[in-house]
Design a protein around this motif. Structure first.
Motif, PDB file in Angstrom:
ATOM      1  N   ALA A   1      13.513  -2.376  22.760  1.00 20.53           N
ATOM      2  CA  ALA A   1      13.118  -1.974  21.413  1.00 20.53           C
ATOM      3  C   ALA A   1      11.677  -1.478  21.397  1.00 20.53           C
ATOM      4  O   ALA A   1      11.365  -0.451  20.779  1.00 20.53           O
TER       5      ALA A   1
ATOM      6  N   ALA B   1       4.740  -2.305  14.044  1.00 15.47           N
ATOM      7  CA  ALA B   1       6.025  -2.920  13.729  1.00 15.47           C
ATOM      8  C   ALA B   1       5.799  -4.162  12.881  1.00 15.47           C
ATOM      9  O   ALA B   1       4.776  -4.838  13.001  1.00 15.47           O
TER      10      ALA B   1
ATOM     11  N   HIS C   1      11.432  -4.696  12.487  1.00 20.12           N
ATOM     12  CA  HIS C   1      12.344  -5.051  13.569  1.00 20.12           C
ATOM     13  C   HIS C   1      13.075  -6.332  13.181  1.00 20.12           C
ATOM     14  O   HIS C   1      12.673  -7.429  13.534  1.00 20.12           O
TER      15      HIS C   1
ATOM     16  N   PRO D   1      14.137  -7.136  23.381  1.00 17.72           N
ATOM     17  CA  PRO D   1      12.881  -6.680  22.763  1.00 17.72           C
ATOM     18  C   PRO D   1      12.112  -5.675  23.601  1.00 17.72           C
ATOM     19  O   PRO D   1      11.442  -4.798  23.059  1.00 17.72           O
TER      20      PRO D   1
ATOM     21  N   ASP E   1      15.262  -0.116   8.637  1.00 17.50           N
ATOM     22  CA  ASP E   1      15.110  -1.116   9.660  1.00 17.50           C
ATOM     23  C   ASP E   1      15.271  -0.410  11.002  1.00 17.50           C
ATOM     24  O   ASP E   1      15.803   0.687  11.058  1.00 17.50           O
ATOM     25  N   MET E   2      14.867  -1.050  12.079  1.00 13.09           N
ATOM     26  CA  MET E   2      14.997  -0.404  13.377  1.00 13.09           C
ATOM     27  C   MET E   2      16.465  -0.218  13.761  1.00 13.09           C
ATOM     28  O   MET E   2      16.883   0.865  14.175  1.00 13.09           O
ATOM     29  N   TYR E   3      17.258  -1.292  13.622  1.00  9.64           N
ATOM     30  CA  TYR E   3      18.685  -1.249  13.960  1.00  9.64           C
ATOM     31  C   TYR E   3      19.504  -1.763  12.777  1.00  9.64           C
ATOM     32  O   TYR E   3      19.005  -2.518  11.929  1.00  9.64           O
TER      33      TYR E   3
ATOM     34  N   ARG F   1      16.173  -9.068  13.156  1.00 10.24           N
ATOM     35  CA  ARG F   1      16.907  -9.644  14.287  1.00 10.24           C
ATOM     36  C   ARG F   1      18.198 -10.336  13.849  1.00 10.24           C
ATOM     37  O   ARG F   1      18.753 -11.142  14.608  1.00 10.24           O
TER      38      ARG F   1
END
Length: 342
Positions: free
Chosen positions: A43, A55, A30, A40, A310-312, A32
């Motif tokens: 998420a 995570a 995650h 968060p 990656d998450m985003y 940033r």
């Protein structure tokens, strides 16, 4: 009460060890470094909706720690490089104060599986290299003083360039210049039961050397030319990289240390080979292998714990354009491509 707490900690240690060795679950990083990221809490909920309960956080960001811990997500918590000098010099007491205020004030110990002390410290200028092992020892001593040394493991995430040789995998060897730091670090990992953490990207290997790294070999493609290494056969670069690291560990006398992949993934834009179809193919194979617990040719049947990056998408990341396009999810919670993470 003391007996009950001791039994709880013992059970937790055993369950954690079993999980790390055999359940093959996938985690997600995650990051940033972006300006349009969801809060968060959103998420954390999105991870759970997709069956992900692990995570990696690169920083001990209090709101993220609180949200993810409250959701029941198990965490790898990054200790930033810039904190290593202080933690190396502060002794166990200073490390305990940092740990209590930066991490445990926001997430209970039972949610913290690992502290990743520094990220890729042995890559580049190595400014923090001399601090990494003392910082780890102080943090481990602090955890021991709290009765948590078997609950929270202490390791560090390394770039795969920590290997000076990786082809064929059996020739894997660490960078000689890094060995004065690596050898006491490996002793620490072996003594505490923590894994060697590595960040590895077959995509970047392909981009840096397309003449020698076949795209299909990076993508687990059926058409990839296999690599024969003695009695072992390699059909993909992920296995080959992990096993080169295993061979390097064995050469240093630490063949019992496990390997965890703390970053891997494939971007969706920013390069001709970076597209949603390739990202879906690569990440789906990583997820499937983890679920099946297949291990690698050198360690068959030994699952490799993996965290997808990656998450985003992170639009604030520096470097090449593809660095900003590793996201599995869009900011609205939809998937960037079709993949089952459960």
């Amino acid at each position: 009460m003391a007996t009950r707490l001791s039994l709880y900690l013992l059970c937790h240690v055993l369950l954690t060890a079993i999980a790390a060795a055999g359940d093959g679950k996938i985690g997600i990083c995650h990051g940033r470094v972006g300006g349009n990221l969801p809060p968060p809490e959103a998420a954390a909920a999105l991870l759970l909706q997709n069956g992900v309960t692990r995570a990696r956080l690169f920083l001990p960001d209090p709101p993220v720690l609180r949200a993810f811990a409250a959701a029941g997500i198990d965490l790898v918590v990054g200790v930033p490089n810039e904190n290593l000098t202080f933690l190396a010099a502060s002794g166990p007491d200073g490390a305990a104060r940092w740990l209590s205020s930066a991490v445990l004030a926001h997430a209970p110990a039972e949610r913290v599986r690992y502290l990743a002390v520094g990220n890729e410290v042995l890559y580049g200028d190595r400014f923090y290299a001399a601090s990494i092992v003392p910082a780890k020892r102080n943090l481990h001593a602090a955890l021991a003083g709290m009765g948590l040394d078997g609950v929270v493991r202490v390791s560090s995430a390394h770039a795969s360039s920590v290997l000076a040789a990786s082809y064929p995998p059996s020739a894997g060897a660490f960078d000689a210049e890094a060995l004065p730091v690596l050898r006491p670090m490996l002793r620490f990992l072996a003594d505490t039961g923590a894994p060697f953490m590595v960040n590895t990207y077959p995509f970047i290997s392909y981009v840096n050397d397309p003449a020698n790294v076949e795209l299909a070999y990076g993508l687990f493609g059926a058409a990839a030319a296999p690599v024969q290494d003695g009695a072992l056969v390699y059909t993909n670069l992920f296995d080959a990289t992990v096993d080169a690291l295993v061979a390097a560990l064995e050469k240093e006398g630490f063949g019992g240390v496990q390997v965890a992949v703390t970053e891997t993934g494939w971007p969706t834009a920013g390069h001709p080979a970076a597209m949603p179809e390739n990202a879906a193919a690569y990440n789906a194979e990583i997820v499937g292998r983890a679920a099946r617990g297949v291990g690698t040719p050198r360690r068959p049947g030994v699952p490799v714990e993996v965290f997808l990056f990656d998450m985003y998408d992170e639009d604030g990341k520096p470097g090449a354009e593809f660095e900003r396009h590793f996201g599995i999810f869009r900011a609205d919670g939809s998937k960037a491509y079709d993949i089952n993470l459960a």
